[in-house]
Design an enzyme around this catalytic site. Structure first.
Site, short mmCIF file in Angstrom:
data_model
loop_
_atom_site.label_atom_id
_atom_site.label_comp_id
_atom_site.label_asym_id
_atom_site.label_seq_id
_atom_site.Cartn_x
_atom_site.Cartn_y
_atom_site.Cartn_z
N CYS A 112 0.81 -1.24 0.00
CA CYS A 112 0.00 0.00 0.00
C CYS A 112 0.84 1.28 0.00
O CYS A 112 0.33 2.34 -0.34
CB CYS A 112 -0.95 0.02 1.19
SG CYS A 112 -1.98 -1.45 1.28
N HIS A 260 -3.13 7.20 2.97
CA HIS A 260 -3.59 5.90 2.49
C HIS A 260 -4.97 5.62 3.09
O HIS A 260 -5.20 5.81 4.28
CB HIS A 260 -2.58 4.82 2.91
CG HIS A 260 -3.05 3.44 2.63
ND1 HIS A 260 -3.61 3.08 1.42
CD2 HIS A 260 -3.07 2.31 3.41
CE1 HIS A 260 -3.94 1.80 1.46
NE2 HIS A 260 -3.63 1.32 2.65
N ASN A 290 -10.31 0.23 0.45
CA ASN A 290 -8.84 0.24 0.40
C ASN A 290 -8.40 -0.44 -0.90
O ASN A 290 -8.52 -1.66 -1.04
CB ASN A 290 -8.31 -0.52 1.63
CG ASN A 290 -6.79 -0.58 1.67
OD1 ASN A 290 -6.11 -0.22 0.71
ND2 ASN A 290 -6.26 -1.06 2.79
O1 UT7 Z 1 -3.64 -1.46 3.82
C1 UT7 Z 1 -3.57 -2.07 5.08
C2 UT7 Z 1 -4.65 -3.09 5.24
N1 UT7 Z 1 -5.11 -3.43 6.54
C3 UT7 Z 1 -5.59 -2.60 7.49
O2 UT7 Z 1 -5.54 -1.41 7.40
C4 UT7 Z 1 -6.24 -3.26 8.69
C5 UT7 Z 1 -6.20 -2.40 9.95
N2 UT7 Z 1 -7.16 -2.89 10.93
C6 UT7 Z 1 -8.47 -2.53 10.91
O3 UT7 Z 1 -8.87 -1.74 10.07
C7 UT7 Z 1 -9.38 -3.07 11.99
O4 UT7 Z 1 -8.61 -3.77 12.96
C8 UT7 Z 1 -10.49 -4.02 11.43
C9 UT7 Z 1 -11.49 -3.21 10.60
C10 UT7 Z 1 -9.87 -5.10 10.58
C11 UT7 Z 1 -11.24 -4.64 12.59
O5 UT7 Z 1 -11.79 -3.63 13.42
P1 UT7 Z 1 -11.67 -3.76 15.01
O6 UT7 Z 1 -12.35 -2.59 15.59
O7 UT7 Z 1 -10.21 -3.93 15.31
O8 UT7 Z 1 -12.51 -5.05 15.30
P2 UT7 Z 1 -12.09 -6.37 16.06
O9 UT7 Z 1 -11.13 -7.15 15.24
O10 UT7 Z 1 -11.71 -6.01 17.47
O11 UT7 Z 1 -13.44 -7.16 16.11
C12 UT7 Z 1 -14.51 -6.73 16.95
C13 UT7 Z 1 -15.67 -7.66 16.75
C14 UT7 Z 1 -15.29 -9.14 16.84
O12 UT7 Z 1 -16.35 -9.80 17.49
P3 UT7 Z 1 -16.26 -10.20 19.05
O13 UT7 Z 1 -15.07 -11.10 19.15
O14 UT7 Z 1 -16.09 -8.91 19.77
O15 UT7 Z 1 -17.57 -10.88 19.28
C15 UT7 Z 1 -15.20 -9.58 15.41
O16 UT7 Z 1 -15.47 -10.95 15.25
O17 UT7 Z 1 -16.20 -7.48 15.45
C16 UT7 Z 1 -16.31 -8.75 14.80
N3 UT7 Z 1 -16.15 -8.56 13.36
C17 UT7 Z 1 -17.18 -8.27 12.55
N4 UT7 Z 1 -18.49 -8.10 12.79
C18 UT7 Z 1 -19.28 -7.80 11.74
C19 UT7 Z 1 -15.01 -8.61 12.62
N5 UT7 Z 1 -15.29 -8.34 11.33
C20 UT7 Z 1 -16.63 -8.12 11.27
C21 UT7 Z 1 -17.50 -7.83 10.20
N6 UT7 Z 1 -18.81 -7.65 10.49
N7 UT7 Z 1 -17.08 -7.65 8.93
#
Ligand code: UT7
Length: 333
Positions: A112, A260, A290
């Site tokens: 990226c 980005h 993204n």
């Molecule tokens: O170019 C670089 C590419 N990558 C990135 O930039 C990734 C950077 N990271 C992020 O953007 C965030 O960490 C994510 C968007 C990937 C995740 O957001 P988060 O606020 O860190 O969520 P989390 O991983 O803490 O998940 C919270 C909850 C979980 O459920 P429980 O365990 O609390 O019950 C996940 O299972 O959200 C759940 N979850 C979802 N729920 C609905 C994860 N993905 C989803 C989804 N829809 N798509």
């Protein structure tokens, strides 16, 4: 003096628009979660057009916008982490598609961060004087590489291409690039190709990552979302601070920041830490998601078409990506 002037920009956005509600029909997710956690409302996928087709379309648009012809281009630097050929390189494919018969060709991949790396390289070539008109392109067809069984990562990405034609300028450009390979396991995509050479093994003894076994999902993007998030906020903040220091500028001197487009929360946290007001920060993540290295040139094109890139402006580009890489460029248009 190292400097660039943007002469024209172009973009290619593929035809198939997928909303969050569309995704919620094939996986456990919903529009509210995706919008509130990422800022993304929809993304576009290239259903049946190759990565180099998208790159070539964006390139043609940028060359036309610059008032030039393909044969005026001296050098093509193409960035992608989703090329469809080991060889020829993406820049050669673009050259063939657009008829830039006089151009030299270079492909780079810092994921990226790729457009920033490519622009940095381009500015150095231009300073050297060998090349006068450089086409910098970033193109990504990520949909085939994301795991639609992993709702935390697949919702983030889209396909697209962006390009800019640049020439040398006497107004200064400063940059900072960084690599943190100790964190590479936070974001990677393995080329999962079975070999048919009887003398070598598919097993890789050089990495602690799981070896190819013909069944695992290593060929899809693997991501530690929280790890990348934390890295991203720190890395973008540091990259801008280091570049400002090199330039002898303060944040108040910057007219426009183009980050980005990975996650609206990452952008907000980093720019808040830097003390840069949101009015100076350009965001188009809602409708593009993204698109990896294509994010920043896509933003540039949006701004250019809106007439918001003006001579004398100090513009800051900042990004991060797999590697883990990061970097920033500050230049005066
Ligand atoms: O170019 C670089 C590419 N990558 C990135 O930039 C990734 C950077 N990271 C992020 O953007 C965030 O960490 C994510 C968007 C990937 C995740 O957001 P988060 O606020 O860190 O969520 P989390 O991983 O803490 O998940 C919270 C909850 C979980 O459920 P429980 O365990 O609390 O019950 C996940 O299972 O959200 C759940 N979850 C979802 N729920 C609905 C994860 N993905 C989803 C989804 N829809 N798509």
């Amino acid at each position: 003096m190292r400097g660039i002037k943007i002469l024209g920009t172009g973009v290619y956005t593929p035809e198939t628009k997928i909303t969050n509600n569309d995704l919620s029909e094939i996986m456990e997710t919903d529009n509210e979660w995706i919008v509130s956690r990422t800022g993304i409302e929809s993304r576009n996928y290239s259903k049946n057009k190759s990565n180099h087709y998208m790159a070539a379309e964006a390139s043609k648009a940028a060359i036309e916008n610059a008032g030039l012809k393909p044969e005026d281009i001296d050098l093509i630097i193409a960035s992608s982490c989703s090329t469809e050929y080991f060889y020829p390189n993406l820049a050669s494919l673009i050259q063939g598609c657009i008829g830039a018969v006089n151009a030299a060709v270079v492909e780079i991949n810092t994921a990226c961060t790729g457009f920033i790396s490519a622009l940095d390289i381009a500015s150095r070539y231009l300073m050297d004087g060998d090349y006068k008109k450089v086409l910098v392109v970033a193109s990504e067809r990520l949909a085939p590489h994301v795991d639609f069984g992993d709702r935390a990562s697949c919702i983030l990405f889209g396909d697209g291409a962006g390009a800019a034609v640049i020439e040398h300028s006497d107004k200064p450009l400063y940059s900072y690039l960084s690599g943190k390979a100790d964190k590479f396991e936070a974001l990677y995509c393995h080329i999962n190709k079975q070999n048919n050479c009887p003398y070598i093994e598919d097993k890789d003894e050089t990495t602690s990552l799981p070896a190819f076994d013909g069944e695992n999902k290593l060929e899809y993007l693997q991501m530690d979302g929280k790890g990348v998030y934390k890295f991203a906020v720190d890395a973008m903040t540091v990259a801008v601070e280091k570049t400002l220091a090199k330039a002898g500028l303060t944040k108040e001197d910057i007219d426009l920041v183009i980050p980005h487009q990975a996650n609206i929360r990452i952008i907000q946290s980093a720019t808040k830490a830097l003390g840069i007001p949101s009015e100076k920060v350009f965001v188009n993540i809602a409708n593009h998601a993204n698109t990896s290295s294509a994010c920043i040139p896509t933003c540039l094109d949006d701004l250019n078409k809106e007439g918001r890139i003006k001579d004398g402006m100090k513009i800051c580009l900042v990004g991060f990506g797999a590697g883990l890489t990061s970097g920033a460029i500050i230049f005066e248009q």
